[in-house]
Design a protein around this motif. Structure first.
Motif: not given
Length: 151
Positions: A29-52
């Motif tokens: 994908l290009s960056q913008t569609p990829c970023w939008k997908r990640i934002q959606k996955l975060e908004a839906e709670g699928i990605i709960r948080r990003r950690i080390a």
């Protein structure tokens, strides 16, 4: 959720420090569609948080203890109080309510036996418990955080 979303999830759960450009390149994908997908996955709670992920031994936290607990009462308010109290204890990394002969399973990480004894005393003073059993891990064979996502 489509195959591209699943591929993004495979990538970010393995290395969340990757740039959007790097993730986008891996999924085609290009960056913008990829970023939008990640934002959606975060908004839906699928990605709960990003950690080390940290190495506990290098931080002086070389002891993992699995604690099983039987509580005396199973009233809803008592279970809520139990969950709130245990969740506030920093040494407890995982809490599972169980079916079977025990009510809860905890994964506790501490420096040593002296630290575990202090945790144990804090635990039994904080809550009325029927039975507490501790099992000390001798070696970690596999400890994984990545979920098995099939694309």
């Amino acid at each position: 959720m489509d195959a591209t979303d699943r591929k993004i999830l495979q990538i970010v759960q393995t290395d969340s420090s990757l740039s959007i450009a790097a993730i986008a390149a891996q999924v085609g994908l290009s960056q913008t569609p990829c970023w939008k997908r990640i934002q959606k996955l975060e908004a839906e709670g699928i990605i709960r948080r990003r950690i080390a992920l940290l190495d506990p031994a290098k931080l002086g936290l070389g002891m993992t203890v699995f604690v099983t607990i039987e509580v005396g009462e199973h009233a809803h308010d008592k279970l809520d109080h139990f969950a709130t109290t245990i969740s506030a204890m920093g040494e407890v990394l995982d809490i599972y309510r169980m079916a079977g002969d025990v009510d809860y399973l905890l994964r506790v990480v501490v420096a040593d036996t002296k630290s575990f004894d202090a945790f144990y005393k804090k635990l039994i003073e904080a809550l009325p418990l029927k039975k507490v059993t501790s099992r000390f891990a001798l070696e970690s064979i596999k400890a994984e955080t990545a979920l098995p996502i099939h694309v």
